[in-house]
Structures are given as structure tokens and as C-alpha cells.
Design a protein around this motif. Sequence first.
Motif, PDB file in Angstrom:
ATOM      1  N   VAL A   1       1.238 -21.199 -15.675  1.00 59.24           N
ATOM      2  CA  VAL A   1       0.852 -22.009 -16.800  1.00 59.24           C
ATOM      3  C   VAL A   1      -0.462 -22.747 -16.515  1.00 59.24           C
ATOM      4  CG1 VAL A   1       1.121 -24.283 -18.073  1.00 59.24           C
ATOM      5  CG2 VAL A   1       3.051 -22.959 -17.256  1.00 59.24           C
ATOM      6  N   ALA A   2      -0.918 -23.221 -15.286  1.00 61.91           N
ATOM      7  CA  ALA A   2      -2.321 -23.613 -14.992  1.00 61.91           C
ATOM      8  C   ALA A   2      -2.431 -23.610 -13.685  1.00 61.91           C
ATOM      9  CB  ALA A   2      -2.350 -25.164 -15.844  1.00 61.91           C
ATOM     10  N   ARG A   3      -3.682 -23.820 -13.140  1.00 58.87           N
ATOM     11  CA  ARG A   3      -3.971 -24.000 -11.662  1.00 58.87           C
ATOM     12  C   ARG A   3      -5.313 -24.413 -11.639  1.00 58.87           C
ATOM     13  NH1 ARG A   3      -4.824 -17.831  -8.783  1.00 58.87           N
ATOM     14  NH2 ARG A   3      -6.583 -17.370 -10.458  1.00 58.87           N
ATOM     15  N   ILE A   4      -5.472 -25.229 -10.274  1.00 58.39           N
ATOM     16  CA  ILE A   4      -6.718 -25.806 -10.048  1.00 58.39           C
ATOM     17  C   ILE A   4      -7.059 -25.862  -8.760  1.00 58.39           C
ATOM     18  CG2 ILE A   4      -5.580 -28.018  -9.783  1.00 58.39           C
ATOM     19  CD1 ILE A   4      -7.842 -29.535 -11.377  1.00 58.39           C
ATOM     20  N   ARG A   5      -8.461 -25.801  -8.584  1.00 55.17           N
ATOM     21  CA  ARG A   5      -9.027 -25.849  -7.247  1.00 55.17           C
ATOM     22  C   ARG A   5     -10.375 -26.266  -7.337  1.00 55.17           C
ATOM     23  NH1 ARG A   5     -10.723 -20.266  -4.407  1.00 55.17           N
ATOM     24  NH2 ARG A   5     -12.150 -21.675  -3.497  1.00 55.17           N
TER      25      ARG A   5
ATOM     26  N   VAL B   1      -1.323 -22.097 -24.017  1.00 57.22           N
ATOM     27  CA  VAL B   1      -1.231 -23.599 -23.686  1.00 57.22           C
ATOM     28  C   VAL B   1      -2.650 -24.168 -23.580  1.00 57.22           C
ATOM     29  CG1 VAL B   1       0.891 -23.552 -22.418  1.00 57.22           C
ATOM     30  CG2 VAL B   1      -1.304 -23.738 -21.088  1.00 57.22           C
ATOM     31  N   TYR B   2      -3.560 -23.439 -23.770  1.00 57.40           N
ATOM     32  CA  TYR B   2      -5.063 -23.568 -23.663  1.00 57.40           C
ATOM     33  C   TYR B   2      -5.522 -24.686 -24.684  1.00 57.40           C
ATOM     34  CZ  TYR B   2     -10.037 -23.505 -22.776  1.00 57.40           C
ATOM     35  OH  TYR B   2     -11.477 -23.590 -22.604  1.00 57.40           O
ATOM     36  N   GLY B   3      -6.121 -25.797 -24.441  1.00 57.95           N
ATOM     37  CA  GLY B   3      -6.262 -26.992 -25.480  1.00 57.95           C
ATOM     38  C   GLY B   3      -5.308 -27.802 -25.471  1.00 57.95           C
ATOM     39  N   ARG B   4      -4.024 -27.432 -25.215  1.00 58.57           N
ATOM     40  CA  ARG B   4      -2.904 -28.446 -25.379  1.00 58.57           C
ATOM     41  C   ARG B   4      -2.646 -29.224 -23.865  1.00 58.57           C
ATOM     42  NH1 ARG B   4       1.933 -26.655 -26.640  1.00 58.57           N
ATOM     43  NH2 ARG B   4       1.513 -24.561 -25.900  1.00 58.57           N
ATOM     44  N   PHE B   5      -2.689 -28.174 -23.022  1.00 53.76           N
ATOM     45  CA  PHE B   5      -2.376 -28.771 -21.622  1.00 53.76           C
ATOM     46  C   PHE B   5      -3.445 -29.147 -20.634  1.00 53.76           C
ATOM     47  CE2 PHE B   5       2.183 -26.678 -21.148  1.00 53.76           C
ATOM     48  CZ  PHE B   5       2.528 -27.175 -22.496  1.00 53.76           C
TER      49      PHE B   5
ATOM     50  N   LYS C   1      -2.840 -36.570  -2.898  1.00 52.50           N
ATOM     51  CA  LYS C   1      -1.960 -35.300  -2.790  1.00 52.50           C
ATOM     52  C   LYS C   1      -1.168 -34.972  -4.069  1.00 52.50           C
ATOM     53  CE  LYS C   1      -0.611 -37.213   1.124  1.00 52.50           C
ATOM     54  NZ  LYS C   1       0.063 -37.350   2.437  1.00 52.50           N
ATOM     55  N   THR C   2      -1.571 -35.084  -5.151  1.00 55.29           N
ATOM     56  CA  THR C   2      -0.823 -35.149  -6.325  1.00 55.29           C
ATOM     57  C   THR C   2      -1.468 -34.263  -7.471  1.00 55.29           C
ATOM     58  OG1 THR C   2       0.368 -37.176  -5.815  1.00 55.29           O
ATOM     59  CG2 THR C   2       0.353 -36.186  -8.118  1.00 55.29           C
ATOM     60  N   VAL C   3      -0.820 -33.456  -7.935  1.00 52.18           N
ATOM     61  CA  VAL C   3      -1.325 -32.544  -9.177  1.00 52.18           C
ATOM     62  C   VAL C   3      -0.483 -33.061 -10.368  1.00 52.18           C
ATOM     63  CG1 VAL C   3       0.187 -30.548  -8.578  1.00 52.18           C
ATOM     64  CG2 VAL C   3      -1.868 -30.273 -10.008  1.00 52.18           C
ATOM     65  N   TYR C   4      -1.127 -32.947 -11.421  1.00 55.56           N
ATOM     66  CA  TYR C   4      -0.620 -33.576 -12.550  1.00 55.56           C
ATOM     67  C   TYR C   4      -0.559 -32.457 -13.697  1.00 55.56           C
ATOM     68  CZ  TYR C   4      -1.410 -38.028 -10.357  1.00 55.56           C
ATOM     69  OH  TYR C   4      -1.366 -39.217  -9.497  1.00 55.56           O
ATOM     70  N   LEU C   5       0.224 -32.426 -14.696  1.00 53.60           N
ATOM     71  CA  LEU C   5       0.215 -31.741 -15.848  1.00 53.60           C
ATOM     72  C   LEU C   5       0.455 -32.504 -16.871  1.00 53.60           C
ATOM     73  CD1 LEU C   5      -0.314 -28.646 -16.617  1.00 53.60           C
ATOM     74  CD2 LEU C   5       2.152 -28.429 -16.920  1.00 53.60           C
ATOM     75  N   GLN C   6      -0.697 -32.758 -17.929  1.00 52.94           N
ATOM     76  CA  GLN C   6      -0.490 -33.365 -19.262  1.00 52.94           C
ATOM     77  C   GLN C   6      -0.232 -32.409 -20.103  1.00 52.94           C
ATOM     78  OE1 GLN C   6      -0.675 -36.808 -19.696  1.00 52.94           O
ATOM     79  NE2 GLN C   6      -0.066 -36.117 -21.784  1.00 52.94           N
ATOM     80  N   MET C   7       0.684 -32.510 -20.838  1.00 52.48           N
ATOM     81  CA  MET C   7       1.075 -31.454 -21.992  1.00 52.48           C
ATOM     82  C   MET C   7       1.228 -32.404 -23.299  1.00 52.48           C
ATOM     83  SD  MET C   7       4.454 -29.504 -19.997  1.00 52.48           S
ATOM     84  CE  MET C   7       5.219 -30.930 -19.646  1.00 52.48           C
ATOM     85  N   ASN C   8       0.417 -32.040 -24.153  1.00 50.00           N
ATOM     86  CA  ASN C   8       0.295 -32.365 -25.481  1.00 50.00           C
ATOM     87  C   ASN C   8       0.580 -31.411 -26.616  1.00 50.00           C
ATOM     88  OD1 ASN C   8      -0.858 -34.734 -24.430  1.00 50.00           O
ATOM     89  ND2 ASN C   8      -2.939 -33.916 -24.489  1.00 50.00           N
TER      90      ASN C   8
END
Length: 115
Positions: free
Chosen positions: A48-52, A63-67, A76-83
Motif C-alpha cells: 500500500v505504501a512504504r517510506i524511508r 490510494v495515491y492522494g488519499r493515504f 519507532k512508529t510508522v503511521y498510515l493516515q487513510m482518507n
Amino acid sequence: QVQLVQSGGGLVPAGGSLTLSCAASETIFSSNWMGWYRQAPGRQRELVARIRSGRDPDYLDSVYGRFTISRDNAKKTVYLQMNRLEPDDTAVYYCHTRNGGIDSWGQGTQVTVSS
């Protein structure tokens, strides 16, 4: 092996929002990917998404533009905001990282979007 503990998720009507969180048991180098996958019934698990650090996050086209994925290295936390959630977003969501060449997965969180 890193332990990943997820929170968030649940049932939301179409158009609503949810935030998922994933806390790691130890520090993940900012240069390592942290991400979110999902798996719907009868379908393969998909990224769905990844980050570094050092580059823009990657997103699944649908999901681009929504998440929005974000990361707090101090926590030490990663978040996923889903709109603007859609029924097709219904799935079990898993966070993931690879640390020291070892893959770690969260326990999974159900996200259900009603139409």
C-alpha cells in the motif's frame, strides 16, 4: 527479530478516515523501509505504501492522494493516515519492515469500509 505491534483500524463508512499505527520494538534505521501491506479475501497481499529516508514515499496507485504514510523514528512508529476510504480498501492491513536482512510483520488489523 523486530516485533511490530499495530493499532487502529475498524469499521468506517465510505468517505471516512482511519489512522493505523505500527510501533517497532527496536530502532529501525531511517534508511530501512517501513511500510504497509494489505490483503483482501481471495486476493494477494499488496504493498500500500512504504517510506524511508532520502526519497519520496511509494504508494499503490489506487490510494495515491488519499493515504499518507509517515514515520516518527524517535518513537519507532510508522503511521498510515487513510482518507476518503472506499469499500475496495476493505482488507487486513499489515505493517512491515526489513532490519538486518530479516523481514518482520505486524499482527494485522482489519479495516472495513461500508458502502
